[in-house]
Write a protein that holds these residues in place. Structure first.
Motif, PDB file in Angstrom:
ATOM      1  N   LEU A   1      14.010  36.146  42.811  1.00 57.99           N
ATOM      2  CA  LEU A   1      14.848  35.056  42.305  1.00 57.99           C
ATOM      3  C   LEU A   1      15.153  35.267  40.825  1.00 57.99           C
ATOM      4  CD1 LEU A   1      16.187  32.458  43.311  1.00 57.99           C
ATOM      5  CD2 LEU A   1      14.136  31.218  42.611  1.00 57.99           C
TER       6      LEU A   1
ATOM      7  N   ASP B   1      19.473  30.354  39.712  1.00 58.08           N
ATOM      8  CA  ASP B   1      19.006  29.634  40.889  1.00 58.08           C
ATOM      9  C   ASP B   1      20.199  29.021  41.618  1.00 58.08           C
ATOM     10  OD1 ASP B   1      17.540  28.375  42.771  1.00 58.08           O
ATOM     11  OD2 ASP B   1      16.371  27.129  41.416  1.00 58.08           O
TER      12      ASP B   1
ATOM     13  N   GLN C   1      18.237  31.497  46.684  1.00 53.52           N
ATOM     14  CA  GLN C   1      16.975  31.058  47.286  1.00 53.52           C
ATOM     15  C   GLN C   1      16.804  31.701  48.662  1.00 53.52           C
ATOM     16  OE1 GLN C   1      14.378  29.278  46.399  1.00 53.52           O
ATOM     17  NE2 GLN C   1      15.004  28.355  44.468  1.00 53.52           N
TER      18      GLN C   1
ATOM     19  N   ASP D   1      13.336  24.353  48.672  1.00 53.38           N
ATOM     20  CA  ASP D   1      14.014  24.105  47.405  1.00 53.38           C
ATOM     21  C   ASP D   1      14.910  22.873  47.505  1.00 53.38           C
ATOM     22  OD1 ASP D   1      14.901  25.082  44.656  1.00 53.38           O
ATOM     23  OD2 ASP D   1      16.819  25.075  45.721  1.00 53.38           O
TER      24      ASP D   1
ATOM     25  N   GLN E   1      16.553  26.249  35.862  1.00 53.82           N
ATOM     26  CA  GLN E   1      16.432  25.455  37.069  1.00 53.82           C
ATOM     27  C   GLN E   1      16.515  23.984  36.729  1.00 53.82           C
ATOM     28  OE1 GLN E   1      13.760  27.943  40.198  1.00 53.82           O
ATOM     29  NE2 GLN E   1      12.710  26.438  38.996  1.00 53.82           N
TER      30      GLN E   1
END
Length: 273
Positions: A51, A57, A62, A140, A269
């Motif tokens: 990642l 992200d 993911q 996620d 993130q």
């Protein structure tokens, strides 16, 4: 199919206890114990580093990071599940073929070589690669939707819910492939081998038992998947959260771990987790 040994999950559970005591439920335990520590370390390590390598992200990244982790861990997962399958299917008592997980793999290697130890590798790859992508993508999405942040008093229950649901979605996404993999790995244990490969196994299984064969064992798998993955994801996330927490500065002041660490590629993130 004409003479099924078990009528369902509950009947199977009761029959094993009646015939082999509670210990019968833990047949093949040695193989997961040997492999799961390395598998989880490999999966979460590869996923995190992949990642970061992808640079940002996103849902696609993911999935890709999870898929990469799933593919790499097959090197350990395939022989481990081969031993587990063989040990769970062998008869109890002195007539048993294998004394344990290691003995099982040694015997298979002695008779079939490295190819035998890696039986079912292609089907394992076909199962693990997309399923781990779904696994991490679902986790996620759920942690963001549930607002899982450090300091939240409901953090652990939310992580348990997200992890358990991720495990269920992961298994649902590729379960028919798991049925084929298990049949290939068990093939030849009692008599001559029946299948020439993945497609032949699919054809023969469908012809003999219909489409329901590809959902056989799904109920017991999902019953296991929720608590196992809930505990796994919650433990990993909580440990990493505290490990990346504040560290003591040179004068006793708290310094964020990110500031104390040497500069490196950062991954932006929206969620702290």
């Amino acid at each position: 199919m004409e003479k099924p040994q078990y009528r369902g999950t509950l009947h199977c559970f009761k029959s094993i206890i009646k015939q082999e005591s509670v210990l019968g439920l833990y047949k093949g335990l040695g193989s997961p114990l040997m492999g799961l520590t390395f598998i989880n370390a490999l999966v979460f390590g590869v996923q995190g580093n992949t990642l970061r390598a992808l640079g940002h992200d996103s849902p696609l990244n993911q999935f890709l990071a999870g898929a990469a982790a799933g593919a790499i861990q097959c090197v350990i997962c395939c022989p481990m599940e081969l031993a587990k399958t063989r040990l769970q299917l062998q008869d109890a008592g002195p007539a048993r073929t294998y004394k344990g997980s290691l003995d099982c793999l040694v015997q298979i290697y002695g008779h079939e070589g490295l190819r035998g130890v890696n039986r079912g590798m292609v089907s394992t790859l076909l199962r693990e690669t997309p399923s781990f992508g779904v696994y991490f993508l679902t986790y996620d999405a759920l942690t963001r939707a549930l607002g899982c942040e450090p300091g939240d008093r409901l953090l652990v229950p939310k992580l348990l819910l997200a992890g358990g649901t991720s495990g269920i979605m992961s298994w649902l996404s590729t379960y028919p492939v798991d049925v084929v993999k298990s049949r290939l790995q068990a093939d030849g244990l009692r008599g001559a081998p029946r299948y020439r490969g993945i497609l032949d196994c699919v054809r023969q299984s469908y012809r003999a038992e219909g489409w329901r064969v590809f959902t056989r064992g799904l109920a017991s798998t999902l019953l296991r998947a929720f608590p196992v993955n809930a505990a796994t994801f919650a433990t990993v996330t909580v440990v990493l959260t505290y490990a990346r927490g504040e560290e003591a500065g040179p004068e006793g002041e708290a310094v964020p771990a990110a500031a104390a660490a040497p500069a490196g590629p950062a991954l932006a993130q929206p969620s702290s987790l």
